[in-house]
Design a protein around this motif. Structure first.
Motif, PDB file in Angstrom:
ATOM      1  N   ASN A  35      16.706  -2.359   5.798  1.00  0.00           N
ATOM      2  CA  ASN A  35      16.580  -3.528   4.929  1.00  0.00           C
ATOM      3  C   ASN A  35      15.183  -3.616   4.338  1.00  0.00           C
ATOM      4  O   ASN A  35      15.012  -4.057   3.212  1.00  0.00           O
ATOM      5  N   LEU A  36      14.182  -3.214   5.109  1.00  0.00           N
ATOM      6  CA  LEU A  36      12.812  -3.283   4.617  1.00  0.00           C
ATOM      7  C   LEU A  36      12.622  -2.397   3.397  1.00  0.00           C
ATOM      8  O   LEU A  36      11.928  -2.765   2.457  1.00  0.00           O
ATOM      9  N   PHE A  37      13.249  -1.222   3.386  1.00  0.00           N
ATOM     10  CA  PHE A  37      13.083  -0.311   2.257  1.00  0.00           C
ATOM     11  C   PHE A  37      14.062  -0.579   1.121  1.00  0.00           C
ATOM     12  O   PHE A  37      13.822  -0.166  -0.003  1.00  0.00           O
ATOM     13  N   THR A  38      15.156  -1.266   1.375  1.00  0.00           N
ATOM     14  CA  THR A  38      16.115  -1.524   0.301  1.00  0.00           C
ATOM     15  C   THR A  38      15.934  -2.899  -0.332  1.00  0.00           C
ATOM     16  O   THR A  38      16.078  -3.045  -1.540  1.00  0.00           O
ATOM     17  N   GLU A  39      15.610  -3.903   0.467  1.00  0.00           N
ATOM     18  CA  GLU A  39      15.501  -5.255  -0.062  1.00  0.00           C
ATOM     19  C   GLU A  39      14.058  -5.637  -0.391  1.00  0.00           C
ATOM     20  O   GLU A  39      13.811  -6.368  -1.327  1.00  0.00           O
ATOM     21  N   HIS A  40      13.102  -5.168   0.396  1.00  0.00           N
ATOM     22  CA  HIS A  40      11.698  -5.515   0.208  1.00  0.00           C
ATOM     23  C   HIS A  40      10.911  -4.215   0.022  1.00  0.00           C
ATOM     24  O   HIS A  40      10.138  -3.824   0.880  1.00  0.00           O
ATOM     25  N   LYS A  41      11.126  -3.582  -1.098  1.00  0.00           N
ATOM     26  CA  LYS A  41      10.559  -2.246  -1.314  1.00  0.00           C
ATOM     27  C   LYS A  41       9.045  -2.223  -1.213  1.00  0.00           C
ATOM     28  O   LYS A  41       8.477  -1.326  -0.605  1.00  0.00           O
ATOM     29  N   PHE A  42       8.359  -3.188  -1.801  1.00  0.00           N
ATOM     30  CA  PHE A  42       6.900  -3.185  -1.786  1.00  0.00           C
ATOM     31  C   PHE A  42       6.363  -3.257  -0.364  1.00  0.00           C
ATOM     32  O   PHE A  42       5.489  -2.483   0.028  1.00  0.00           O
ATOM     33  N   PHE A  43       6.895  -4.199   0.430  1.00  0.00           N
ATOM     34  CA  PHE A  43       6.406  -4.356   1.801  1.00  0.00           C
ATOM     35  C   PHE A  43       6.762  -3.155   2.665  1.00  0.00           C
ATOM     36  O   PHE A  43       5.998  -2.776   3.560  1.00  0.00           O
ATOM     37  N   GLY A  44       7.900  -2.538   2.405  1.00  0.00           N
ATOM     38  CA  GLY A  44       8.281  -1.340   3.159  1.00  0.00           C
ATOM     39  C   GLY A  44       7.327  -0.196   2.915  1.00  0.00           C
ATOM     40  O   GLY A  44       6.819   0.427   3.847  1.00  0.00           O
ATOM     41  N   TRP A  45       7.049   0.079   1.650  1.00  0.00           N
ATOM     42  CA  TRP A  45       6.146   1.192   1.325  1.00  0.00           C
ATOM     43  C   TRP A  45       4.704   0.858   1.674  1.00  0.00           C
ATOM     44  O   TRP A  45       3.943   1.728   2.107  1.00  0.00           O
ATOM     45  N   ALA A  46       4.309  -0.393   1.503  1.00  0.00           N
ATOM     46  CA  ALA A  46       2.949  -0.791   1.886  1.00  0.00           C
ATOM     47  C   ALA A  46       2.763  -0.661   3.395  1.00  0.00           C
ATOM     48  O   ALA A  46       1.713  -0.193   3.857  1.00  0.00           O
ATOM     49  N   GLY A  47       3.765  -1.042   4.149  1.00  0.00           N
ATOM     50  CA  GLY A  47       3.691  -0.897   5.603  1.00  0.00           C
ATOM     51  C   GLY A  47       3.631   0.559   6.024  1.00  0.00           C
ATOM     52  O   GLY A  47       2.877   0.931   6.937  1.00  0.00           O
ATOM     53  N   LEU A  48       4.413   1.387   5.367  1.00  0.00           N
ATOM     54  CA  LEU A  48       4.393   2.815   5.681  1.00  0.00           C
ATOM     55  C   LEU A  48       3.035   3.424   5.346  1.00  0.00           C
ATOM     56  O   LEU A  48       2.493   4.218   6.117  1.00  0.00           O
ATOM     57  N   LEU A  49       2.460   3.029   4.215  1.00  0.00           N
ATOM     58  CA  LEU A  49       1.129   3.498   3.839  1.00  0.00           C
ATOM     59  C   LEU A  49       0.076   3.010   4.837  1.00  0.00           C
ATOM     60  O   LEU A  49      -0.820   3.770   5.225  1.00  0.00           O
ATOM     61  N   LEU A  50       0.198   1.767   5.275  1.00  0.00           N
ATOM     62  CA  LEU A  50      -0.735   1.221   6.252  1.00  0.00           C
ATOM     63  C   LEU A  50      -0.679   2.000   7.569  1.00  0.00           C
ATOM     64  O   LEU A  50      -1.723   2.305   8.156  1.00  0.00           O
ATOM     65  N   ILE A  51       0.500   2.346   8.017  1.00  0.00           N
ATOM     66  CA  ILE A  51       0.644   3.134   9.242  1.00  0.00           C
ATOM     67  C   ILE A  51       0.005   4.507   9.064  1.00  0.00           C
ATOM     68  O   ILE A  51      -0.720   4.989   9.942  1.00  0.00           O
ATOM     69  N   PHE A  52       0.239   5.144   7.926  1.00  0.00           N
ATOM     70  CA  PHE A  52      -0.348   6.456   7.663  1.00  0.00           C
ATOM     71  C   PHE A  52      -1.866   6.382   7.643  1.00  0.00           C
ATOM     72  O   PHE A  52      -2.555   7.230   8.243  1.00  0.00           O
ATOM     73  N   VAL A  53      -2.426   5.378   6.977  1.00  0.00           N
ATOM     74  CA  VAL A  53      -3.883   5.235   6.897  1.00  0.00           C
ATOM     75  C   VAL A  53      -4.459   4.950   8.283  1.00  0.00           C
ATOM     76  O   VAL A  53      -5.505   5.501   8.657  1.00  0.00           O
ATOM     77  N   ALA A  54      -3.796   4.127   9.067  1.00  0.00           N
ATOM     78  CA  ALA A  54      -4.289   3.805  10.403  1.00  0.00           C
ATOM     79  C   ALA A  54      -4.306   5.042  11.295  1.00  0.00           C
ATOM     80  O   ALA A  54      -5.288   5.299  12.002  1.00  0.00           O
ATOM     81  N   ILE A  55      -3.244   5.839  11.267  1.00  0.00           N
ATOM     82  CA  ILE A  55      -3.194   7.053  12.085  1.00  0.00           C
ATOM     83  C   ILE A  55      -4.247   8.053  11.612  1.00  0.00           C
ATOM     84  O   ILE A  55      -4.930   8.691  12.429  1.00  0.00           O
ATOM     85  N   SER A  56      -4.418   8.167  10.303  1.00  0.00           N
ATOM     86  CA  SER A  56      -5.445   9.061   9.762  1.00  0.00           C
ATOM     87  C   SER A  56      -6.836   8.619  10.197  1.00  0.00           C
ATOM     88  O   SER A  56      -7.681   9.447  10.551  1.00  0.00           O
ATOM     89  N   ALA A  57      -7.105   7.321  10.171  1.00  0.00           N
ATOM     90  CA  ALA A  57      -8.407   6.807  10.594  1.00  0.00           C
ATOM     91  C   ALA A  57      -8.646   7.074  12.071  1.00  0.00           C
ATOM     92  O   ALA A  57      -9.757   7.432  12.479  1.00  0.00           O
ATOM     93  N   ILE A  58      -7.628   6.910  12.887  1.00  0.00           N
ATOM     94  CA  ILE A  58      -7.764   7.194  14.320  1.00  0.00           C
ATOM     95  C   ILE A  58      -8.145   8.648  14.529  1.00  0.00           C
ATOM     96  O   ILE A  58      -9.078   8.957  15.291  1.00  0.00           O
TER      97      ILE A  58
END
Length: 74
Positions: A35-58
């Motif tokens: 539902n996050l990626f189908t109904e709330h596309k911006f928040f889904g992709w922003a959340g995925l980007l945030l997770i990627f950036v956080a793991i990269s920073a770690i």
């Protein structure tokens, strides 16, 4: 006798097929992630980007810490 067994097997197969079709027809996806990626596309992709950036920073800061320890040992 063989015809009787064959008819029983065919009947069981048809019965199982009907149950499977009924189950497939009533199935609905209830996943919040879907539902996050189908109904709330911006928040889904922003959340995925945030997770990627956080793991990269770690990883980046962990490697920096290891490099600093190596420099101090020399």
């Amino acid at each position: 006798m063989i015809d009787l067994i064959w008819n029983i097997l065919i009947g069981a197969d048809v019965w199982a097929w009907n149950i499977q079709n009924e189950m497939d027809a009533r199935y609905q996806e209830k996943s919040m992630l879907t539902n996050l990626f189908t109904e709330h596309k911006f928040f889904g992709w922003a959340g995925l980007l945030l997770i990627f950036v956080a793991i990269s920073a770690i990883f980046y800061f962990q490697f920096q810490s290891w490099e600093q320890e190596d420099q101090e040992q020399k």
